[in-house]
Design an enzyme around this catalytic site. Sequence first.
Site, PDB file in Angstrom:
ATOM      1  CB  ALA A 180      -1.061   0.251   1.397  1.00 46.75           C
ATOM      2  N   PRO A 181       0.112   2.305  -0.807  1.00 47.99           N
ATOM      3  CG  PRO A 181       0.096   4.584  -1.526  1.00 47.99           C
ATOM      4  CD  PRO A 181       1.120   3.698  -1.256  1.00 47.99           C
ATOM      5  N   GLY A 182      -0.111   1.614  -3.349  1.00 46.67           N
ATOM      6  CA  GLY A 182      -0.228   0.046  -4.351  1.00 46.67           C
ATOM      7  C   GLY A 182       0.682   1.361  -5.856  1.00 46.67           C
ATOM      8  CG  ASN A 183       1.329   5.046  -6.816  1.00 46.57           C
ATOM      9  OD1 ASN A 183      -0.285   4.907  -7.242  1.00 46.57           O
ATOM     10  ND2 ASN A 183       1.913   6.629  -6.135  1.00 46.57           N
ATOM     11  CE  LYS A 184       8.454   2.553  -4.672  1.00 48.71           C
ATOM     12  NZ  LYS A 184       7.379   3.165  -3.653  1.00 48.71           N
ATOM     13  CG  ASP A 200       9.487   0.679  -1.085  1.00 50.94           C
ATOM     14  OD1 ASP A 200      10.689   1.070  -1.605  1.00 50.94           O
ATOM     15  OD2 ASP A 200       8.778   1.781  -0.868  1.00 50.94           O
ATOM     16  CB  CYS A 254      11.876   7.135   0.046  1.00 48.44           C
ATOM     17  SG  CYS A 254      10.566   6.759   1.586  1.00 48.44           S
TER      18      CYS A 254
END
Length: 574
Positions: free
Chosen positions: A311-315, A380, A445
């Site tokens: 989550a949130p799921g962009n990757k 991540d 990050c």
Amino acid sequence: MGKRKPVSILKRAQQGSAGQGKKRKAELAGTQEQHQKPQKQPRTQPQNGNSAASSGGGGGRQRQPKGQQQRRQEPTGLRPTSAVHSQAAYAVRRLLDADTSKRGGVSLKSLTLAPHITAKKATYAVTCEVLKHLPVLQQLLEATQLVERGRGLTQPVAYVLAYELLFGEGVRPTGPAERAVLQRKADLQAALQRLLGAAGLQSVVELLPRPGPDTPHPRTARVNTLKMSVEEVLRWMAQPPAEHRKWAAVGALARRDDLLPDLLAFPPGTDLHDHPLVATGALILQSKASCMPAHALVPRPGWAVVDACAAPGNKTTHLAALMGNAGSIAAFEKDGKRVERLRANAAATGSSIISPRHADFLGIDPEAPEFKGVRGVLLDPSCSGSGTAFSRMDYLLPSSADRLKGQAAVEHCDERVEALAQFQQAAILHALRFPALQRLVYSTCSVHARENEGVVAAVLPEATARGFRLEAPFPSWRRRGVPGSVEGAEKLVRVDPDEDGTDGFFVALFVRAAAADGQAGLAASGGGCERKEGGGGGGGGAAAQAAAPAGGEQQQEQQHRQRGKKKKKQKEEQ
């Protein structure tokens, strides 16, 4: 990216530390109780009665009986009549409180762009400007004693209304708070002139600090190749449909990124939130650094892939696009609210191969039969988020003056960073247990070496024993791991938030030696991420097109691609 949230040391991260884990939970519970206790704070909640949502899934307050609500709301204090000013004052208070306490848990965007906020853009803009002008506003309020003589004015409300009066769109006498500030207009203006005169300056802009990055960050958007190809998006932007003609000027500014072929860049500050292609899911607002992990993994169509902390799921949705929606992605997230957000993002982007799992990744058994075919893992995990100060707008807060940069930031390590690193190491070691695993990407990050090279150094012996080695994605990327920090540091990817025009990031690619030898040039080419072909709607994306598999896998991969295209065609016909 953005998984910046308070961390509890998971039991599996350090065997035998159950007692310490319970103690940590007790400490966190105590902290939460402190947050919940009524405190004398400005009564500046949004007019709709909801508190702003916090980042990390904490959410706003639950509805309570009227009497209890009154006890929990901010006691006494004049509130602006404007919803924008009220919401901005609330956001300013929460941000300054979190910055002072060093507890975090909120961000400017989460407080001003949450679903319940009205006039989101205006609230966000006013909050940003108030924080930018805060050093000046603090001196003006002190010189005029505005809060002390304001008959109920609170400091956050005074900051917002004083900003609007002196530097914004003005203030009208619509309520007690506004009238209290307007009565001191002459005093505030005189104090401002004295401040400028003492500094020998003509404009307030010259008084403001410039804490932003050394290299500006372009606004970036990833093309969701499950919806449109890069070429189709560029054509749409060059000649939008008649009803969207106003977006032609923005489209003319778009350029393709020179590293990632499915990424478009726009000038810094370009507002794309209401863009029609964002609304349809064809464009995903995502930083360049955040797009690098999925490209480094190079997931093939037909693969079984795991996103360990999704989550949130962009990757996660990026992986689905690179795979052409052929294969499967098991996406793990232990927070229930964030799982729902992940599920919504998967649906909005058309990523049908994503299977959201409400589970702790460290709690699953990688050797279970259902995971026997997993060949790629993207990990991540939660991190310090030290590379996201600019995207989170934290650089506007007072503590940004103490923000570490360069080598000092790389070398920084405190108790929290060490706890995170221990968890991150445990997560990598857990991921390496998938029997058929071929490629593992670890990313953060963070700019701290302890979370990056330090974690890689700690797990490398076990990875090597299991047949993995480090490979170097993105050959043309010049910034690499800290020299001497770990064997193979030159194969690690670092991104500097001050110098590289995007968030601070770190990427490490582990490849099973047999797989690497059998796929000549794949890892070394960085998955072909620098190729200029646009990822077509069902072609598996640019990374998947980068190199054909070697040996007996070539025919299998071609079959996977053909099945993926056939499946998509059938859906379109339906």
